[in-house]
Design an enzyme around this catalytic site. Structure first.
Site, PDB file in Angstrom:
ATOM      1  N   ARG A 190     133.020  54.521  94.640  1.00 19.21           N
ATOM      2  CA  ARG A 190     133.004  55.888  94.847  1.00 19.21           C
ATOM      3  C   ARG A 190     134.689  56.257  95.114  1.00 19.21           C
ATOM      4  O   ARG A 190     135.289  55.679  95.587  1.00 19.21           O
ATOM      5  CB  ARG A 190     132.409  55.795  96.455  1.00 19.21           C
ATOM      6  N   ASN A 235     145.550  57.543  74.097  1.00 17.00           N
ATOM      7  CA  ASN A 235     146.029  57.267  75.286  1.00 17.00           C
ATOM      8  C   ASN A 235     144.962  56.687  76.307  1.00 17.00           C
ATOM      9  O   ASN A 235     144.814  55.615  76.623  1.00 17.00           O
ATOM     10  CB  ASN A 235     146.620  58.544  75.974  1.00 17.00           C
ATOM     11  N   GLU A 236     143.899  57.725  76.781  1.00 16.90           N
ATOM     12  CA  GLU A 236     143.148  57.328  77.665  1.00 16.90           C
ATOM     13  C   GLU A 236     141.841  58.388  77.819  1.00 16.90           C
ATOM     14  O   GLU A 236     141.862  59.057  77.168  1.00 16.90           O
ATOM     15  CB  GLU A 236     143.776  57.216  79.176  1.00 16.90           C
ATOM     16  N   TYR A 260     148.825  58.377  82.313  1.00 15.08           N
ATOM     17  CA  TYR A 260     148.151  58.770  83.510  1.00 15.08           C
ATOM     18  C   TYR A 260     147.820  57.626  84.529  1.00 15.08           C
ATOM     19  O   TYR A 260     147.957  57.151  85.549  1.00 15.08           O
ATOM     20  CB  TYR A 260     146.517  59.478  83.302  1.00 15.08           C
ATOM     21  N   ASN A 261     147.461  56.373  83.351  1.00 16.40           N
ATOM     22  CA  ASN A 261     147.339  55.071  84.171  1.00 16.40           C
ATOM     23  C   ASN A 261     148.453  54.529  84.849  1.00 16.40           C
ATOM     24  O   ASN A 261     148.087  53.979  86.062  1.00 16.40           O
ATOM     25  CB  ASN A 261     146.947  54.096  83.028  1.00 16.40           C
ATOM     26  N   ASP A 289     137.690  59.664  93.525  1.00 16.04           N
ATOM     27  CA  ASP A 289     137.850  60.613  92.764  1.00 16.04           C
ATOM     28  C   ASP A 289     137.539  60.363  91.261  1.00 16.04           C
ATOM     29  O   ASP A 289     137.244  61.419  90.527  1.00 16.04           O
ATOM     30  CB  ASP A 289     139.492  61.018  92.792  1.00 16.04           C
ATOM     31  N   ASP A 323     154.638  64.322  72.351  1.00 11.28           N
ATOM     32  CA  ASP A 323     153.719  63.416  72.674  1.00 11.28           C
ATOM     33  C   ASP A 323     152.219  64.131  72.379  1.00 11.28           C
ATOM     34  O   ASP A 323     151.206  63.950  71.752  1.00 11.28           O
ATOM     35  CB  ASP A 323     153.615  62.771  73.722  1.00 11.28           C
ATOM     36  N   GLY A 324     152.262  65.669  73.173  1.00  9.37           N
ATOM     37  CA  GLY A 324     151.075  66.348  72.900  1.00  9.37           C
ATOM     38  C   GLY A 324     150.852  66.583  71.532  1.00  9.37           C
ATOM     39  O   GLY A 324     149.815  66.874  71.016  1.00  9.37           O
TER      40      GLY A 324
END
Length: 272
Positions: A152, A126-127, A167-168, A154, A48-49
């Site tokens: 508020r 992707n994101e 990641y989601n 990360d 995928d990368g």
């Protein structure tokens, strides 16, 4: 047909590229031209990368390019072909229809507005995510120019339907089917108490809506990452997210059904 082959530098992938080119030359009878500048088809060899790298390399040609992924690694969510299926892949390319069919997926458009007034536009397959390298991210989240919440925590991430499995998904977001013309905003470790409060759930935003994240401008650096790329800046004012006008196109020779792709990638073939 003009074809570009985009690969990672893993020896196995490089060997697959050499074999793929040999087979294309042997079977195409001169109908295949290798063109890395203006290809009609981009075949990625790797994972995928690798496909993400190819997508960003050819971002300005998305309207005229179809992507095909050949998987040589451990997980290839976007890859429809295995490295040992080159004969079948070449056959499908050589014998394609006059008007090849495609599958189109939505993309994410992010606009970065800096404190000096200049802006930068990026596309993500992707994101995209906003974080502070040090400390807590504080930002006001607007939807259609109306304040929705003060965040508020990360960070925040916006994902496409296909990117919803990356990641989601890891931070508790929903997996969305790519037929939905939408993006998803998810929180990364938000702070919630009697004093600070966020929705605490992912938001699905339609293709006519815009999310604006207005940062607290205290001079602290912000990390903005999109797909496999990232930027660090201390003068970001706000960032907006919306469904992009452009889409990515995949060749539909044997494009895997989305839920089959999700099941095989995350659950496996043996379901009890």
């Amino acid at each position: 047909m003009k074809i570009a082959v985009y690969s990672n530098n893993v020896p196995h992938s490089r060997a697959v590229v050499s074999l793929l080119k040999e087979k294309l030359i042997a079977r195409s009878e001169g109908r295949v031209i290798f063109d890395n500048e203006k290809p009609e088809v981009v075949i990625t060899v790797g994972g995928d990368g690798t496909l993400l790298g190819a997508f960003h390399h050819y971002t300005d040609q998305l309207d005229t390019i179809r992507f095909i992924g050949v998987h040589t690694g451990h997980l290839g969510f976007y890859a429809d072909w295995q490295y040992f299926e080159l004969d079948e892949l070449v056959e499908s390319l050589v014998n394609q229809e006059t008007t090849p069919k495609t599958v189109k997926y939505p993309l994410l458009h992010a606009k970065i507005h800096y404190t000096d007034g200049h802006e930068e536009n990026v596309l993500a397959l992707n994101e995209a995510a906003i974080k502070r390298p040090l400390g807590t991210l504080v930002a006001d989240v607007y939807i259609q120019n109306e304040l929705f919440e003060r965040f508020r925590g990360d960070g925040l991430t916006a994902s496409t339907p296909t990117g919803s499995t990356a990641y989601n998904k890891a931070i508790g977001g929903a997996v969305m089917h790519p037929s939905l013309q939408a993006i998803q905003l998810a929180e990364i470790a938000s702070i919630n108490s009697r004093v600070f409060r966020t929705l605490g759930s992912p938001l699905i935003i339609g293709n006519h809506e815009v999310i604006k994240v207005q940062l607290e401008n205290d001079g602290s650096a912000v990390t903005f990452s999109y797909d496999h790329l990232n930027k660090i800046s201390s003068n970001v004012d706000w960032i907006s997210f919306q469904v992009a006008d452009q889409k990515i196109q995949f060749a539909e020779y044997r494009h895997m059904h989305f839920w089959h792709r999700v099941q095989s990638s995350f659950i496996g073939t043996e379901v009890r």
